[in-house]
Design a protein around this motif. Structure first.
Motif, PDB file in Angstrom:
ATOM      1  N   VAL A 290      20.639  39.306  24.748  1.00 33.85           N
ATOM      2  CA  VAL A 290      19.673  38.963  25.790  1.00 33.85           C
ATOM      3  C   VAL A 290      18.779  40.163  26.081  1.00 33.85           C
ATOM      4  CG1 VAL A 290      21.197  37.259  26.851  1.00 33.85           C
ATOM      5  CG2 VAL A 290      21.205  39.627  27.676  1.00 33.85           C
ATOM      6  N   ARG A 291      17.625  39.906  26.676  1.00 27.44           N
ATOM      7  CA  ARG A 291      16.742  40.953  27.179  1.00 27.44           C
ATOM      8  C   ARG A 291      16.771  40.874  28.700  1.00 27.44           C
ATOM      9  NH1 ARG A 291      17.778  41.775  22.828  1.00 27.44           N
ATOM     10  NH2 ARG A 291      16.451  42.098  21.011  1.00 27.44           N
ATOM     11  N   MET A 292      16.701  42.014  29.390  1.00 30.21           N
ATOM     12  CA  MET A 292      16.901  42.034  30.829  1.00 30.21           C
ATOM     13  C   MET A 292      15.840  42.856  31.554  1.00 30.21           C
ATOM     14  SD  MET A 292      21.001  42.727  31.186  1.00 30.21           S
ATOM     15  CE  MET A 292      22.229  41.570  30.572  1.00 30.21           C
ATOM     16  N   THR A 293      15.513  42.412  32.756  1.00 23.01           N
ATOM     17  CA  THR A 293      14.806  43.226  33.728  1.00 23.01           C
ATOM     18  C   THR A 293      15.274  42.770  35.100  1.00 23.01           C
ATOM     19  OG1 THR A 293      12.666  44.088  34.450  1.00 23.01           O
ATOM     20  CG2 THR A 293      12.747  41.753  33.891  1.00 23.01           C
TER      21      THR A 293
ATOM     22  N   VAL B 148      16.861  39.300  35.770  1.00 22.20           N
ATOM     23  CA  VAL B 148      16.121  38.362  34.930  1.00 22.20           C
ATOM     24  C   VAL B 148      16.604  38.518  33.496  1.00 22.20           C
ATOM     25  CG1 VAL B 148      13.849  37.584  34.150  1.00 22.20           C
ATOM     26  CG2 VAL B 148      14.100  38.615  36.432  1.00 22.20           C
ATOM     27  N   ASN B 149      17.214  37.468  32.963  1.00 17.66           N
ATOM     28  CA  ASN B 149      17.673  37.456  31.569  1.00 17.66           C
ATOM     29  C   ASN B 149      16.762  36.565  30.741  1.00 17.66           C
ATOM     30  OD1 ASN B 149      19.940  39.108  31.894  1.00 17.66           O
ATOM     31  ND2 ASN B 149      21.248  37.407  32.460  1.00 17.66           N
ATOM     32  N   TRP B 150      16.338  37.080  29.602  1.00 19.74           N
ATOM     33  CA  TRP B 150      15.554  36.287  28.654  1.00 19.74           C
ATOM     34  C   TRP B 150      16.420  36.019  27.423  1.00 19.74           C
ATOM     35  CZ3 TRP B 150      12.464  32.926  26.865  1.00 19.74           C
ATOM     36  CH2 TRP B 150      11.950  32.971  25.568  1.00 19.74           C
ATOM     37  N   TYR B 151      16.726  34.735  27.212  1.00 16.47           N
ATOM     38  CA  TYR B 151      17.543  34.307  26.073  1.00 16.47           C
ATOM     39  C   TYR B 151      16.629  33.739  24.990  1.00 16.47           C
ATOM     40  CZ  TYR B 151      21.740  34.216  29.104  1.00 16.47           C
ATOM     41  OH  TYR B 151      22.781  34.521  29.942  1.00 16.47           O
ATOM     42  N   ARG B 152      16.567  34.389  23.862  1.00 18.15           N
ATOM     43  CA  ARG B 152      15.940  33.751  22.702  1.00 18.15           C
ATOM     44  C   ARG B 152      16.930  32.722  22.143  1.00 18.15           C
ATOM     45  NH1 ARG B 152      13.608  39.093  19.730  1.00 18.15           N
ATOM     46  NH2 ARG B 152      15.737  39.768  20.148  1.00 18.15           N
ATOM     47  N   PRO B 153      16.495  31.861  21.222  1.00 22.08           N
ATOM     48  CA  PRO B 153      17.378  30.777  20.779  1.00 22.08           C
ATOM     49  C   PRO B 153      18.740  31.236  20.270  1.00 22.08           C
ATOM     50  CG  PRO B 153      15.145  30.311  20.078  1.00 22.08           C
ATOM     51  CD  PRO B 153      15.123  31.701  20.667  1.00 22.08           C
ATOM     52  N   GLU B 154      18.810  32.431  19.700  1.00 21.66           N
ATOM     53  CA  GLU B 154      20.078  32.897  19.138  1.00 21.66           C
ATOM     54  C   GLU B 154      20.911  33.690  20.146  1.00 21.66           C
ATOM     55  OE1 GLU B 154      17.097  36.189  18.549  1.00 21.66           O
ATOM     56  OE2 GLU B 154      17.087  33.997  18.409  1.00 21.66           O
ATOM     57  N   ALA B 155      20.411  33.889  21.338  1.00 26.77           N
ATOM     58  CA  ALA B 155      21.094  34.745  22.314  1.00 26.77           C
ATOM     59  C   ALA B 155      22.316  34.051  22.926  1.00 26.77           C
ATOM     60  CB  ALA B 155      20.129  35.175  23.397  1.00 26.77           C
ATOM     61  N   ARG B 156      23.260  34.868  23.337  1.00 27.75           N
ATOM     62  CA  ARG B 156      24.486  34.398  23.982  1.00 27.75           C
ATOM     63  C   ARG B 156      24.829  35.349  25.127  1.00 27.75           C
ATOM     64  NH1 ARG B 156      22.923  31.447  20.691  1.00 27.75           N
ATOM     65  NH2 ARG B 156      23.982  30.500  18.909  1.00 27.75           N
ATOM     66  N   MET B 157      25.752  34.914  25.991  1.00 22.10           N
ATOM     67  CA  MET B 157      26.316  35.796  27.004  1.00 22.10           C
ATOM     68  C   MET B 157      27.814  35.538  27.047  1.00 22.10           C
ATOM     69  SD  MET B 157      25.802  38.163  29.334  1.00 22.10           S
ATOM     70  CE  MET B 157      24.054  38.083  29.748  1.00 22.10           C
ATOM     71  N   GLY B 158      28.589  36.532  26.661  1.00 25.15           N
ATOM     72  CA  GLY B 158      30.037  36.366  26.600  1.00 25.15           C
ATOM     73  C   GLY B 158      30.648  36.138  27.977  1.00 25.15           C
TER      74      GLY B 158
END
Length: 203
Positions: free
Chosen positions: A53-56, A108-118
């Motif tokens: 994920v990408r975060m701000t 703020v989390n940005w999830y691209r299609p392949e992103a996950r959060m354990g």
């Protein structure tokens, strides 16, 4: 704002379609403003592994992770202050958890299609009696809810654009995560993926 339906799973209160299309579009513009002031980061775990994920953040504190560990910081790593939490985001908090203290951080989390959060717990906050409020924008995400301890039986639910989840009470210490994103289930964003706003009281 109007709930079409609200359901509870293991203490997680899921307000389905709480935000209509216009409200979602307005929040996307707010997110763009946040990202201009405090650009998205590529978070790194203590072990040096890059997260998907990408975060701000916005608010008095931003949540970051790097080799020093997971923590809240009063400034973006570039040295600039985090921008204020947008008024429309604060309105969601007031609407759903009016009894709570006002949030001090909006991750703020940005999830691209392949992103996950354990699977993880939100446990870096000083007052665990305060709720966490999570807003979904964009493509559907498979949200998994676990237990206070790692392992054991879990339950999963698809979160859709405009859904808002309130995590309070017994749910506050439960593990949870995002197993996958379903691209093409929303046309809200300019590209496939999902934005998640997570509001927290830090102090």
């Amino acid at each position: 704002m109007a709930d079409w339906a609200a359901k509870e799973i293991r203490g997680f209160r899921i307000h389905e379609r709480h935000l209509d299309r216009a409200a979602q579009l307005a929040l996307v513009e707010d997110v763009r403003g946040i990202a201009r002031a405090a650009p998205f980061l590529v978070p790194v775990t203590r072990r040096g592994t890059k997260m998907s994920v990408r975060m701000t953040s916005a608010g008095a504190f931003g949540w970051i992770t790097d080799r020093r560990g997971y923590r809240y910081e009063p400034k973006h790593p570039s040295g600039v202050d985090w921008p204020p939490i947008p008024a429309r985001v604060l309105d969601i908090w007031r609407d759903l958890v009016p009894e709570a203290r006002m949030p001090e951080s909006c991750l703020v989390n940005w999830y691209r299609p392949e992103a996950r959060m354990g699977m993880h717990q939100d446990r870096d906050e000083a007052d665990m009696t305060q709720p966490v409020v999570s807003v979904s924008l964009g493509d559907d995400a498979l949200f998994r809810i676990g237990n206070e301890e790692r392992g054991g039986q879990t339950e999963s639910v698809w979160l859709h654009s405009g859904d808002v989840v309130v995590m309070g009470g017994t749910a506050r210490r439960r593990h949870h995560g995002i197993d996958r994103i379903k691209p093409g289930t929303s046309d809200l964003l300019d590209a496939p993926g999902r934005i998640n706003l997570t509001l927290r009281v830090v102090t």
